[in-house]
Design an enzyme around this catalytic site. Structure first.
Site, PDB file in Angstrom:
ATOM      1  N   CYS A   2       0.816  -1.228   0.000  1.00 22.47           N
ATOM      2  CA  CYS A   2       0.000   0.000   0.000  1.00 22.47           C
ATOM      3  C   CYS A   2       0.845   1.271   0.000  1.00 22.47           C
ATOM      4  O   CYS A   2       0.313   2.366  -0.159  1.00 22.47           O
ATOM      5  CB  CYS A   2      -0.957  -0.002   1.183  1.00 22.47           C
ATOM      6  SG  CYS A   2      -2.222  -1.261   1.014  1.00 22.47           S
ATOM      7  N   HIS A  33      -3.449   7.389   2.496  1.00 23.04           N
ATOM      8  CA  HIS A  33      -3.831   6.087   1.959  1.00 23.04           C
ATOM      9  C   HIS A  33      -5.216   5.727   2.502  1.00 23.04           C
ATOM     10  O   HIS A  33      -5.500   5.952   3.686  1.00 23.04           O
ATOM     11  CB  HIS A  33      -2.793   5.040   2.371  1.00 23.04           C
ATOM     12  CG  HIS A  33      -3.176   3.633   2.027  1.00 23.04           C
ATOM     13  ND1 HIS A  33      -3.540   3.267   0.756  1.00 23.04           N
ATOM     14  CD2 HIS A  33      -3.272   2.520   2.797  1.00 23.04           C
ATOM     15  CE1 HIS A  33      -3.840   1.973   0.755  1.00 23.04           C
ATOM     16  NE2 HIS A  33      -3.692   1.491   1.977  1.00 23.04           N
ATOM     17  N   ASN A  89     -10.244   0.103  -0.408  1.00 23.34           N
ATOM     18  CA  ASN A  89      -8.783   0.173  -0.449  1.00 23.34           C
ATOM     19  C   ASN A  89      -8.291  -0.391  -1.783  1.00 23.34           C
ATOM     20  O   ASN A  89      -8.338  -1.599  -2.003  1.00 23.34           O
ATOM     21  CB  ASN A  89      -8.215  -0.631   0.726  1.00 23.34           C
ATOM     22  CG  ASN A  89      -6.697  -0.568   0.803  1.00 23.34           C
ATOM     23  OD1 ASN A  89      -6.039  -0.091  -0.122  1.00 23.34           O
ATOM     24  ND2 ASN A  89      -6.146  -1.067   1.899  1.00 23.34           N
TER      25      ASN A  89
HETATM   26  O1  UT7 Z   1      -3.862  -0.986   3.381  1.00 28.66           O
HETATM   27  C1  UT7 Z   1      -2.966  -1.784   4.089  1.00 28.66           C
HETATM   28  C2  UT7 Z   1      -3.124  -1.611   5.503  1.00 28.66           C
HETATM   29  N1  UT7 Z   1      -4.354  -2.199   5.964  1.00 28.66           N
HETATM   30  C3  UT7 Z   1      -5.009  -1.613   6.933  1.00 28.66           C
HETATM   31  O2  UT7 Z   1      -4.606  -0.553   7.369  1.00 28.66           O
HETATM   32  C4  UT7 Z   1      -6.207  -2.311   7.526  1.00 28.66           C
HETATM   33  C5  UT7 Z   1      -6.142  -2.237   9.014  1.00 28.66           C
HETATM   34  N2  UT7 Z   1      -7.191  -2.977   9.719  1.00 28.66           N
HETATM   35  C6  UT7 Z   1      -8.481  -2.592   9.679  1.00 28.66           C
HETATM   36  O3  UT7 Z   1      -8.874  -1.700   8.954  1.00 28.66           O
HETATM   37  C7  UT7 Z   1      -9.444  -3.269  10.630  1.00 28.66           C
HETATM   38  O4  UT7 Z   1      -8.707  -4.063  11.528  1.00 28.66           O
HETATM   39  C8  UT7 Z   1     -10.528  -4.144   9.954  1.00 28.66           C
HETATM   40  C9  UT7 Z   1     -11.518  -3.257   9.234  1.00 28.66           C
HETATM   41  C10 UT7 Z   1      -9.871  -5.110   8.986  1.00 28.66           C
HETATM   42  C11 UT7 Z   1     -11.280  -4.928  11.015  1.00 28.66           C
HETATM   43  O5  UT7 Z   1     -11.841  -4.048  11.972  1.00 28.66           O
HETATM   44  P1  UT7 Z   1     -11.629  -4.307  13.538  1.00 28.66           P
HETATM   45  O6  UT7 Z   1     -12.370  -3.238  14.235  1.00 28.66           O
HETATM   46  O7  UT7 Z   1     -10.140  -4.400  13.794  1.00 28.66           O
HETATM   47  O8  UT7 Z   1     -12.366  -5.666  13.758  1.00 28.66           O
HETATM   48  P2  UT7 Z   1     -11.772  -7.043  14.334  1.00 28.66           P
HETATM   49  O9  UT7 Z   1     -10.920  -7.716  13.321  1.00 28.66           O
HETATM   50  O10 UT7 Z   1     -11.193  -6.794  15.683  1.00 28.66           O
HETATM   51  O11 UT7 Z   1     -13.092  -7.859  14.520  1.00 28.66           O
HETATM   52  C12 UT7 Z   1     -14.104  -7.464  15.484  1.00 28.66           C
HETATM   53  C13 UT7 Z   1     -15.264  -8.422  15.374  1.00 28.66           C
HETATM   54  C14 UT7 Z   1     -14.853  -9.897  15.419  1.00 28.66           C
HETATM   55  O12 UT7 Z   1     -15.865 -10.589  16.091  1.00 28.66           O
HETATM   56  P3  UT7 Z   1     -15.678 -11.038  17.627  1.00 28.66           P
HETATM   57  O13 UT7 Z   1     -14.443 -11.894  17.656  1.00 28.66           O
HETATM   58  O14 UT7 Z   1     -15.525  -9.754  18.384  1.00 28.66           O
HETATM   59  O15 UT7 Z   1     -16.938 -11.769  17.918  1.00 28.66           O
HETATM   60  C15 UT7 Z   1     -14.844 -10.303  13.979  1.00 28.66           C
HETATM   61  O16 UT7 Z   1     -15.060 -11.676  13.798  1.00 28.66           O
HETATM   62  O17 UT7 Z   1     -15.922  -8.239  14.103  1.00 28.66           O
HETATM   63  C16 UT7 Z   1     -15.973  -9.499  13.411  1.00 28.66           C
HETATM   64  N3  UT7 Z   1     -15.858  -9.239  11.984  1.00 28.66           N
HETATM   65  C17 UT7 Z   1     -16.897  -8.915  11.207  1.00 28.66           C
HETATM   66  N4  UT7 Z   1     -18.201  -8.753  11.466  1.00 28.66           N
HETATM   67  C18 UT7 Z   1     -19.011  -8.417  10.449  1.00 28.66           C
HETATM   68  C19 UT7 Z   1     -14.736  -9.248  11.228  1.00 28.66           C
HETATM   69  N5  UT7 Z   1     -15.020  -8.924   9.948  1.00 28.66           N
HETATM   70  C20 UT7 Z   1     -16.363  -8.719   9.912  1.00 28.66           C
HETATM   71  C21 UT7 Z   1     -17.262  -8.375   8.893  1.00 28.66           C
HETATM   72  N6  UT7 Z   1     -18.571  -8.226   9.203  1.00 28.66           N
HETATM   73  N7  UT7 Z   1     -16.854  -8.154   7.609  1.00 28.66           N
END
Ligand code: UT7
Length: 332
Positions: free
Chosen positions: A116, A256, A286
């Site tokens: 990225c 980004h 993204n």
């Molecule tokens: O461009 C390169 C660099 N990339 C980035 O900068 C991306 C950085 N990361 C992020 O943007 C975020 O971490 C994400 C958007 C990918 C995820 O958001 P988050 O707030 O970190 O969520 P999480 O992974 O901690 O997941 C929270 C909860 C989990 O459920 P439990 O374990 O709390 O029950 C996940 O299973 O949300 C769940 N979850 C979803 N729920 C609905 C994960 N993906 C989804 C989804 N829809 N698509």
């Protein structure tokens, strides 16, 4: 001696027509519009549906857009750099194909891969060539067909990425506008948090790698998020301070587009209000190498000669950095 800066003198872009909306994703994986919008800021992404077209198609369309807008003679281009993580093929430079297809027959060309941060690093490379006086016209393209490496059964990644391309032309500037400063960083200890495991020299493609979905993007979102927030904000703050600037001197943040919350945290750290932050993540998601030039293209008409822009990116590797650039032209 005249001080030669490297200025962006033109912008072009292309996104495919098909819109993959949050409501369509709701029918594909266990997710919902509210979760995606509140956690990422994304509403839809563009997807290149044609299976016979790769990232070069996106790059060529973006280059054509720039060439048509400016009447640039492609035979005068010295160098074409294509930043991409989704080259048409692992071997055979995508940039070489793009250069030939757009008529840049006198240019040399190569791909640049820094996930990225690819476009940001490309800005550094293009600027260094121009400042040295070695080349006069460099076309820098960021292009990614992310849909070719995403598992549409994995809700952790398929909601984030989209396809697109953007292009800018770098030329010498003697008025003081253009590239001013950079802080570029990398940290290889982060590579397991965001990667495609197979298909490289470490784990060549095999029946087993295909069966185990190892050719798709894997992301430990939480860890990447944590590093992205602190590192993008840190380098943005550092570049402002080390150039003796304050938030009043900065006209635009060009971040980004990985997550709206990361963008907000970076803007907050350099104390910029939202109307001075380029944001189009809601429309495109993204697009990896294409996010920065797609922002420039969407906001081009609002930019004024002399505006101070802070670019910031973070990506797989890890790779990250910040660039300070003065805009060099007005658009009527
Ligand atoms: O461009 C390169 C660099 N990339 C980035 O900068 C991306 C950085 N990361 C992020 O943007 C975020 O971490 C994400 C958007 C990918 C995820 O958001 P988050 O707030 O970190 O969520 P999480 O992974 O901690 O997941 C929270 C909860 C989990 O459920 P439990 O374990 O709390 O029950 C996940 O299973 O949300 C769940 N979850 C979803 N729920 C609905 C994960 N993906 C989804 C989804 N829809 N698509």
């Amino acid at each position: 001696m005249i001080d030669i800066k490297a200025a962006i003198t033109a912008v072009g872009a292309y996104v495919p027509e098909y819109r993959l909306t949050n409501s369509i994703l709701e029918t594909m994986v266990d997710t919902n519009d509210e979760w995606i919008t509140s956690r990422t800021g994304i509403k839809e992404r563009r997807i290149l549906k044609d299976p016979t077209q790769g990232s070069s198609f996106l790059a060529i369309q973006a280059a054509h857009d720039l060439i048509n807008k400016t009447q640039l003679d492609p035979t005068t281009i010295d160098l074409v750099i294509v930043a991409t993580v989704t080259p048409d093929m692992p071997v055979a430079s995508t940039a070489a194909y793009v250069a030939t297809q757009i008529g840049a027959i006198n240019a040399f060309s190569y791909d640049l891969m820094a996930a990225c941060s690819g476009f940001l690093y490309g800005m550094s490379t293009a600027s260094a060539y121009i400042e040295s006086g070695r080349y006069k016209k460099i076309l820098l393209i960021g292009a990614d067909k992310m849909s070719s490496i995403i598992d549409y059964k994995d809700r952790a990644t398929c909601i984030i990425f989209g396809d697109g391309a953007g292009a800018v032309l770098f030329e010498p500037n003697t008025e003081g506008n253009g590239f001013q400063d950079e802080i570029l960083r990398s940290d290889g200890t982060g590579r397991n948090f965001l990667r495609i495991e197979a298909g490289g020299s470490l784990m060549p493609a095999s029946q087993e790698t295909v069966e185990n979905n190892r050719h798709y993007v894997f992301q430990d979102g939480k860890n990447v998020f944590k590093h992205a927030v602190s590192n993008m904000a840190d380098v943005s703050e550092q570049i402002v301070k080390r150039n003796d600037l304050t938030n009043d001197d900065i006209d635009w943040l060009v971040p980004h587009q990985a997550n709206k919350r990361i963008i907000d945290a970076t803007a907050k750290r350099i104390d910029l209000p939202e109307d001075q932050v380029m944001i189009n993540i809601h429309k495109y998601g993204n697009t990896t190498s294409a996010t920065l030039p797609l922002c420039l293209n969407d906001y081009e008409k609002q930019l004024k000669k002399g505006d101070q822009l802070v670019f910031a990116a973070f990506g797989g590797g890890f790779t990250w950095g910040s660039i300070l650039l003065k805009w060099a032209y007005n658009t009527n």
